[in-house]
Scaffold this active site. Structure first.
Site, PDB file in Angstrom:
ATOM      1  N   SER A 185      25.807  16.084   4.453  1.00  0.00           N
ATOM      2  CA  SER A 185      26.667  15.023   4.975  1.00  0.00           C
ATOM      3  C   SER A 185      26.622  13.854   4.014  1.00  0.00           C
ATOM      4  CB  SER A 185      26.203  14.571   6.364  1.00  0.00           C
ATOM      5  OG  SER A 185      26.789  13.327   6.720  1.00  0.00           O
ATOM      6  N   CYS A 192      33.937   9.993   5.993  1.00  0.00           N
ATOM      7  CA  CYS A 192      33.389  11.354   5.928  1.00  0.00           C
ATOM      8  C   CYS A 192      33.257  11.841   4.487  1.00  0.00           C
ATOM      9  CB  CYS A 192      34.212  12.337   6.746  1.00  0.00           C
ATOM     10  SG  CYS A 192      33.434  13.969   6.892  1.00  0.00           S
TER      11      CYS A 192
END
EC number: 5.1.1.8
Length: 345
Positions: A93, A255
């Site tokens: 991530s 993101c």
């Protein structure tokens, strides 16, 4: 207190997306590699219990992830980590890498050097280089050199009950994404539409995973479409994104892994070249700087090396514990705040 388990966490957010970093008290996680540790977290009852303990109520909240720091396996890495979420442990991530880097530096776990500190993070997807701009004892910004990202398949078309045929790109940026141009579902990416976007994302994720099987060609522990990311282009040319996350919420940040996956599709279509940079903007208006630093290959497939830059901010420090007589030690979730899929947790 009669706790039988106690963990220390440092709360950080990256451009609005929370990453609670476990800095102490975690048990030893079995595995010779971080990928094996990820697999254990997702398949062993003890791993599942630890994830639920940290991510679900009454200790967890729907917002954000828990970043479990691990001793690194690779000789070049300063730290390793896996990302814990209500559905499972995840390999990589961008926002959580920025949270982990900020926590490591501002807590003193890794010595801060000004004006710049380089940290190597080891993930199940590979090594991530984090270059932190530091001043007056704080980490001001982090630029990540992400893992190689590649297209699995462009222009996948699936039938949906609500929107007819929806076309999407299936691409990898550390985990697999279904990337969907948001106008196909009659919405725009803005805060007022968050609940509708999340509901659509949950539906599309379920449909695409029924129709397709995706597995990383070199890391079989990474498989399946993890998230649906909706995308659009703002008037200034920035790419606006909304990543929808199980059991039903929207990523507050732009993101990092999703933008890495999207960058691979832009390169595959000839829309970007090495050295190009642009802004990506989240549903709440926060921004990442996205760049294409190099091209490479993954198992014979063309791949890109993305860079993602954003800010992390510490905002809390606390402990969580488990009373041995607590009947809710395994955690729970409800659809009122956790989203439409919470009943399946």
């Amino acid at each position: 207190m009669r706790w039988k388990r106690t963990l220390q966490l440092l709360d950080v957010h990256c451009e609005g997306e929370i990453g609670r970093v476990v800095t102490g008290g975690a048990p030893k996680i079995p595995g010779n590699t971080v990928a094996e540790q990820l697999h254990w977290m997702n398949t062993d009852p003890q791993g599942e219990a630890l994830r639920r303990f940290l991510t679900l109520e009454p200790r967890g909240t729907p917002m954000g992830s828990v970043d479990l720091l691990l001793p690194p396996k690779h000789p070049d890495a300063h730290a390793a980590f896996v990302i814990l979420q209500p559905d499972q442990a995840h390999a990589s991530s961008g926002s959580n890498s920025i949270c982990a880097t900020t926590a490591l530096l501002e807590s003193g776990m890794v010595e801060m050097q000004e004006p710049e500190t380089v940290i190597i993070l080891e993930t199940a997807a590979g090594l991530v280089k984090a270059t932190a701009t530091c001043r007056d004892g704080r980490c001001e910004k982090v630029k990540l050199t992400m893992v190689p990202s590649f297209v699995h398949e462009l222009d996948v078309s699936i039938d949906t009950p609500e929107w007819g045929r929806v076309t999407m790109d299936i691409s990898y940026g550390g985990i697999f994404y279904a990337l969907v141009d948001v106008r196909q579902i009659g919405l725009t990416i803005e805060k007022a539409n968050a609940a509708k976007l999340v509901a659509a994302g949950m539906t599309l994720k379920d449909l695409v995973n029924r129709e397709m099987t995706v597995v990383h060609p070199e890391i079989p522990a990474i498989s399946g479409v993890a998230y649906v990311m909706f995308r659009d282009v703002d008037a200034d040319g920035s790419i606006r994104t909304c990543t929808t996350m199980w059991p039903g919420r929207a990523d507050r940040s732009p993101c990092g892994t999703g933008n890495s996956a999207n960058l691979a599709t832009l390169y595959a279509r000839g829309k970007v070249k090495v050295g190009d940079e642009y802004k990506s903007r989240s549903i709440i208006g926060s921004e990442f700087d996205v760049g294409l630093s190099a091209v490479t290959e993954v198992a014979g497939r063309p791949a890109v090396i993305p860079t993602i830059a954003g800010r992390g901010f510490t905002f809390g420090l606390h402990q969580v514990g488990l009373d041995p007589f607590d009947p809710l030690g395994d955690g729970f979730a409800m659809t009122d705040v956790w989203g439409p899929e919470a009943g399946n947790i």
